[in-house]
Design a protein around this motif. Structure first.
Motif, PDB file in Angstrom:
ATOM      1  N   TRP A 107       0.952  -1.179   0.099  1.00 46.53           N
ATOM      2  CA  TRP A 107      -0.064  -0.022  -0.055  1.00 46.53           C
ATOM      3  C   TRP A 107       0.874   1.163  -0.067  1.00 46.53           C
ATOM      4  O   TRP A 107       1.883   1.147   0.698  1.00 46.53           O
ATOM      5  N   LEU A 108       0.495   2.241  -0.704  1.00 47.88           N
ATOM      6  CA  LEU A 108       1.063   3.391  -0.515  1.00 47.88           C
ATOM      7  C   LEU A 108       0.266   4.607   0.100  1.00 47.88           C
ATOM      8  O   LEU A 108      -0.798   4.901  -0.167  1.00 47.88           O
ATOM      9  N   LYS A 109       0.760   5.035   1.210  1.00 45.98           N
ATOM     10  CA  LYS A 109       0.135   6.017   2.234  1.00 45.98           C
ATOM     11  C   LYS A 109       1.070   7.409   2.141  1.00 45.98           C
ATOM     12  O   LYS A 109       2.362   7.289   2.229  1.00 45.98           O
ATOM     13  N   VAL A 110       0.188   8.315   2.166  1.00 42.36           N
ATOM     14  CA  VAL A 110       0.820   9.694   2.096  1.00 42.36           C
ATOM     15  C   VAL A 110       0.275  10.414   3.384  1.00 42.36           C
ATOM     16  O   VAL A 110      -1.157  10.672   3.444  1.00 42.36           O
ATOM     17  N   GLN A 111       0.975  10.971   4.117  1.00 46.52           N
ATOM     18  CA  GLN A 111       0.551  12.126   5.243  1.00 46.52           C
ATOM     19  C   GLN A 111       0.922  13.422   4.778  1.00 46.52           C
ATOM     20  O   GLN A 111       2.079  13.665   4.526  1.00 46.52           O
ATOM     21  N   VAL A 112       0.040  14.273   4.769  1.00 46.93           N
ATOM     22  CA  VAL A 112       0.252  15.760   4.589  1.00 46.93           C
ATOM     23  C   VAL A 112      -0.054  16.412   5.814  1.00 46.93           C
ATOM     24  O   VAL A 112      -1.230  16.456   6.365  1.00 46.93           O
ATOM     25  N   ASP A 113       0.920  17.155   6.339  1.00 54.08           N
ATOM     26  CA  ASP A 113       0.486  18.358   7.484  1.00 54.08           C
ATOM     27  C   ASP A 113       0.745  19.615   6.840  1.00 54.08           C
ATOM     28  O   ASP A 113       1.521  20.113   5.971  1.00 54.08           O
ATOM     29  N   LEU A 114      -0.289  20.492   7.245  1.00 50.40           N
ATOM     30  CA  LEU A 114      -0.474  21.901   6.687  1.00 50.40           C
ATOM     31  C   LEU A 114      -1.227  22.729   7.530  1.00 50.40           C
ATOM     32  O   LEU A 114      -1.642  22.593   8.563  1.00 50.40           O
ATOM     33  N   ALA A 115      -0.985  24.144   7.172  1.00 52.82           N
ATOM     34  CA  ALA A 115      -1.854  25.015   7.790  1.00 52.82           C
ATOM     35  C   ALA A 115      -3.021  25.614   6.786  1.00 52.82           C
ATOM     36  O   ALA A 115      -2.604  25.666   5.438  1.00 52.82           O
ATOM     37  N   VAL A 116      -4.085  26.178   7.179  1.00 54.15           N
ATOM     38  CA  VAL A 116      -5.084  26.543   6.212  1.00 54.15           C
ATOM     39  C   VAL A 116      -5.354  28.055   6.451  1.00 54.15           C
ATOM     40  O   VAL A 116      -5.024  28.613   7.829  1.00 54.15           O
TER      41      VAL A 116
END
Length: 126
Positions: free
Chosen positions: A73-82
Protein backbone atom coordinates in the motif's frame (compact mmCIF):
# COMPACT_ATOMS: atom_id res chain seq x y z
CA UNK A 1 12.58 0.72 -27.92
CA UNK A 2 15.85 -1.08 -27.03
CA UNK A 3 16.20 -4.82 -27.26
CA UNK A 4 15.44 -6.49 -23.94
CA UNK A 5 12.97 -3.85 -22.81
CA UNK A 6 9.32 -4.45 -23.41
CA UNK A 7 5.95 -3.50 -22.16
CA UNK A 8 6.62 -5.30 -18.87
CA UNK A 9 9.23 -2.77 -17.76
CA UNK A 10 8.44 -1.36 -14.32
CA UNK A 11 9.12 2.23 -13.34
CA UNK A 12 8.99 3.21 -9.69
CA UNK A 13 9.21 6.75 -8.39
CA UNK A 14 11.22 7.26 -5.21
CA UNK A 15 9.56 8.39 -2.00
CA UNK A 16 11.22 11.81 -2.40
CA UNK A 17 9.64 12.22 -5.84
CA UNK A 18 6.22 11.14 -4.58
CA UNK A 19 6.54 13.53 -1.61
CA UNK A 20 7.50 16.42 -3.90
CA UNK A 21 4.52 15.76 -6.20
CA UNK A 22 2.19 15.47 -3.21
CA UNK A 23 3.59 18.68 -1.68
CA UNK A 24 3.04 20.66 -4.87
CA UNK A 25 -0.47 19.20 -5.22
CA UNK A 26 -1.41 20.06 -1.63
CA UNK A 27 0.02 23.59 -1.85
CA UNK A 28 -2.03 24.25 -5.01
CA UNK A 29 -5.36 23.67 -3.26
CA UNK A 30 -7.27 26.90 -2.49
CA UNK A 31 -7.34 27.50 1.24
CA UNK A 32 -3.96 25.91 1.98
CA UNK A 33 -1.76 28.56 3.58
CA UNK A 34 1.41 26.46 3.69
CA UNK A 35 2.72 22.98 4.33
CA UNK A 36 3.55 22.64 7.99
CA UNK A 37 5.93 19.80 8.79
CA UNK A 38 5.45 18.32 12.24
CA UNK A 39 8.42 17.10 14.23
CA UNK A 40 8.63 13.71 12.45
CA UNK A 41 8.11 15.31 9.07
CA UNK A 42 10.78 17.91 9.77
CA UNK A 43 13.31 15.28 10.86
CA UNK A 44 12.58 13.17 7.78
CA UNK A 45 12.87 16.19 5.51
CA UNK A 46 16.21 17.19 7.07
CA UNK A 47 17.59 13.66 6.62
CA UNK A 48 16.39 13.48 3.01
CA UNK A 49 17.75 16.96 2.27
CA UNK A 50 21.13 16.00 3.75
CA UNK A 51 21.36 12.88 1.58
CA UNK A 52 20.40 14.82 -1.53
CA UNK A 53 22.82 17.65 -0.73
CA UNK A 54 25.74 15.23 -0.17
CA UNK A 55 25.07 13.57 -3.51
CA UNK A 56 24.77 16.99 -5.26
CA UNK A 57 21.12 16.39 -6.15
CA UNK A 58 18.52 19.12 -6.20
CA UNK A 59 16.45 19.04 -3.04
CA UNK A 60 12.89 17.88 -3.68
CA UNK A 61 10.36 20.21 -1.98
CA UNK A 62 8.63 17.64 0.20
CA UNK A 63 8.58 19.24 3.66
CA UNK A 64 5.26 18.55 5.34
CA UNK A 65 4.72 15.29 3.45
CA UNK A 66 5.61 11.76 4.50
CA UNK A 67 5.33 8.73 2.21
CA UNK A 68 5.13 5.14 3.43
CA UNK A 69 4.92 1.83 1.65
CA UNK A 70 3.26 -0.78 3.83
CA UNK A 71 2.28 -4.24 2.64
CA UNK A 72 1.94 -3.13 -0.96
CA UNK A 73 0.00 0.00 0.00
CA UNK A 74 1.11 3.57 -0.67
CA UNK A 75 0.22 5.96 2.14
CA UNK A 76 0.78 9.72 2.13
CA UNK A 77 0.58 11.99 5.20
CA UNK A 78 0.25 15.74 4.59
CA UNK A 79 0.66 18.26 7.42
CA UNK A 80 -0.50 21.78 6.63
CA UNK A 81 -1.93 25.08 7.74
CA UNK A 82 -5.16 26.46 6.27
CA UNK A 83 -6.32 30.02 5.79
CA UNK A 84 -8.62 31.27 8.52
CA UNK A 85 -11.53 32.11 6.23
CA UNK A 86 -11.74 28.55 4.86
CA UNK A 87 -13.76 25.51 5.91
CA UNK A 88 -11.14 23.10 7.30
CA UNK A 89 -12.98 19.91 6.30
CA UNK A 90 -13.48 21.03 2.72
CA UNK A 91 -9.83 22.02 2.34
CA UNK A 92 -8.68 18.69 3.80
CA UNK A 93 -10.89 16.71 1.44
CA UNK A 94 -9.74 18.77 -1.56
CA UNK A 95 -6.11 18.12 -0.59
CA UNK A 96 -6.76 14.37 -0.44
CA UNK A 97 -8.34 14.37 -3.90
CA UNK A 98 -5.64 16.54 -5.49
CA UNK A 99 -2.78 14.48 -4.01
CA UNK A 100 -4.29 11.23 -5.30
CA UNK A 101 -4.90 12.78 -8.74
CA UNK A 102 -1.48 14.39 -9.17
CA UNK A 103 0.55 11.44 -7.86
CA UNK A 104 -1.26 9.13 -10.28
CA UNK A 105 -0.90 11.58 -13.16
CA UNK A 106 2.78 12.39 -12.64
CA UNK A 107 4.15 9.06 -11.37
CA UNK A 108 1.63 6.45 -12.51
CA UNK A 109 1.37 5.22 -8.92
CA UNK A 110 -1.92 4.84 -7.08
CA UNK A 111 -2.17 6.27 -3.57
CA UNK A 112 -4.24 4.12 -1.23
CA UNK A 113 -4.51 6.57 1.67
CA UNK A 114 -3.98 10.31 2.08
CA UNK A 115 -4.12 11.53 5.67
CA UNK A 116 -4.31 15.28 6.15
CA UNK A 117 -3.41 16.87 9.48
CA UNK A 118 -4.36 20.50 9.95
CA UNK A 119 -1.67 21.79 12.32
CA UNK A 120 -2.45 25.49 12.17
CA UNK A 121 -5.01 28.01 11.00
CA UNK A 122 -3.47 31.15 9.53
CA UNK A 123 -5.41 34.22 10.64
CA UNK A 124 -6.78 36.70 8.12
CA UNK A 125 -7.25 36.44 4.39
CA UNK A 126 -4.29 35.77 2.13
Amino acid sequence: MSAGFGEKAEYIASDAVIAAVAARAAASVPGVARLEPGVLGLLGHLARTGRQWRSSQDVAPGAGVRVRHSGGWLKVQVDLAVRGECQVGEVGQAVQQEVVRMVAQQTGMLVDTVSVAILDIAPGAS
